[in-house]
Write an enzyme that holds these catalytic residues in place. Structure first.
Site, PDB file in Angstrom:
ATOM      1  N   HIS A  95       0.835  -1.209   0.000  1.00  0.00           N
ATOM      2  CA  HIS A  95       0.000   0.000   0.000  1.00  0.00           C
ATOM      3  C   HIS A  95       0.864   1.252   0.000  1.00  0.00           C
ATOM      4  O   HIS A  95       0.624   2.203  -0.760  1.00  0.00           O
ATOM      5  CB  HIS A  95      -0.887   0.049   1.251  1.00  0.00           C
ATOM      6  CG  HIS A  95      -1.933  -1.003   1.324  1.00  0.00           C
ATOM      7  ND1 HIS A  95      -2.121  -1.754   2.468  1.00  0.00           N
ATOM      8  CD2 HIS A  95      -2.868  -1.423   0.434  1.00  0.00           C
ATOM      9  CE1 HIS A  95      -3.125  -2.595   2.268  1.00  0.00           C
ATOM     10  NE2 HIS A  95      -3.587  -2.416   1.035  1.00  0.00           N
TER      11      HIS A  95
ATOM     12  N   LYS B  63     -18.971  -5.028   6.855  1.00  0.00           N
ATOM     13  CA  LYS B  63     -17.840  -5.936   6.675  1.00  0.00           C
ATOM     14  C   LYS B  63     -17.077  -6.081   7.977  1.00  0.00           C
ATOM     15  O   LYS B  63     -16.853  -5.124   8.691  1.00  0.00           O
ATOM     16  CB  LYS B  63     -16.912  -5.420   5.578  1.00  0.00           C
ATOM     17  CG  LYS B  63     -17.510  -5.537   4.192  1.00  0.00           C
ATOM     18  CD  LYS B  63     -16.463  -5.327   3.140  1.00  0.00           C
ATOM     19  CE  LYS B  63     -17.064  -5.544   1.761  1.00  0.00           C
ATOM     20  NZ  LYS B  63     -16.066  -5.410   0.715  1.00  0.00           N
TER      21      LYS B  63
ATOM     22  N   ARG C 237      -1.083  -5.345  -8.624  1.00  0.00           N
ATOM     23  CA  ARG C 237      -0.046  -6.296  -8.225  1.00  0.00           C
ATOM     24  C   ARG C 237       0.248  -7.294  -9.332  1.00  0.00           C
ATOM     25  O   ARG C 237       1.359  -7.774  -9.461  1.00  0.00           O
ATOM     26  CB  ARG C 237      -0.471  -7.056  -6.974  1.00  0.00           C
ATOM     27  CG  ARG C 237      -0.533  -6.203  -5.734  1.00  0.00           C
ATOM     28  CD  ARG C 237      -1.041  -7.001  -4.585  1.00  0.00           C
ATOM     29  NE  ARG C 237      -2.423  -7.349  -4.871  1.00  0.00           N
ATOM     30  CZ  ARG C 237      -3.293  -7.812  -3.983  1.00  0.00           C
ATOM     31  NH1 ARG C 237      -2.917  -8.001  -2.751  1.00  0.00           N
ATOM     32  NH2 ARG C 237      -4.519  -8.076  -4.316  1.00  0.00           N
TER      33      ARG C 237
ATOM     34  N   SER D 236      -3.120  -7.566   2.398  1.00  0.00           N
ATOM     35  CA  SER D 236      -3.487  -7.525   3.822  1.00  0.00           C
ATOM     36  C   SER D 236      -4.037  -8.867   4.293  1.00  0.00           C
ATOM     37  O   SER D 236      -3.711  -9.326   5.393  1.00  0.00           O
ATOM     38  CB  SER D 236      -4.538  -6.435   4.073  1.00  0.00           C
ATOM     39  OG  SER D 236      -3.996  -5.167   3.862  1.00  0.00           O
TER      40      SER D 236
END
Length: 163
Positions: free
Chosen positions: A17, A41, A90, A127
């Site tokens: 990040h 969430k 990514r 993460s």
């Protein structure tokens, strides 16, 4: 002034990040790290904790600030006069989903999405993977800032102790 947002949940913030945020800080006059606050969430860290971690991790960039948002990212962009959304890629597999999101966002607001490739050394870092490795006692040193690692280990120990 060209203002951009780097959105995400950042649960927790990783060096991947921060790599994208640093690149955005070089490209734009101001970068807002937008922490998505979705109460439905389940996250390991509360929104204020994630924003605090990001504020600390981004302290070295004068043109970066952290803010939370709920609802549509495009509404946040309109409210804050944001020109661009910066998304890190990514892998090639990220592109299909992110392109769809970019096209949807541009149909909702006059905002462009800028794709920034994550540096190769961080391309595998997510993460969710960091949390999984740490949950099973793996060492995540080097994947997240040291203070984030300490908070992560502490939080996981609290959760394990409460079960």
């Amino acid at each position: 002034m060209h203002r951009a947002v780097c959105p995400g949940s950042f649960d927790p913030v990783t060096h991947g990040h921060l790599d994208v945020i640093e690149k955005a800080a070089k490209l734009f006059d101001e970068v807002i790290v937008g922490v998505g606050v979705n109460q439905s969430k389940s996250r390991l860290f509360a929104p204020d904790e994630r924003m605090d971690m990001l504020t600390r991790a981004c302290a070295g960039w004068d043109n970066v600030r952290v803010d939370g948002f709920t609802g549509l990212l495009t509404d946040f962009c309109l409210q804050h006069d944001i020109d661009a959304i910066v998304k890190g890629l990514r892998a090639v597999s990220d592109f299909d989903y992110e392109l769809q999101m970019a096209q949807m966002n541009s149909s909702l607001a006059p905002v462009e999405t800028v794709f920034v490739p994550t540096s190769p050394e961080w391309s595998f870092v997510a993460s969710s993977l960091v949390k999984e490795v740490a949950t099973f006692g793996g060492d995540v040193t080097g994947l997240v800032p040291d203070f984030v690692r300490d908070l992560l280990v502490e939080r996981l120990a609290e959760r394990a102790g409460g079960q």
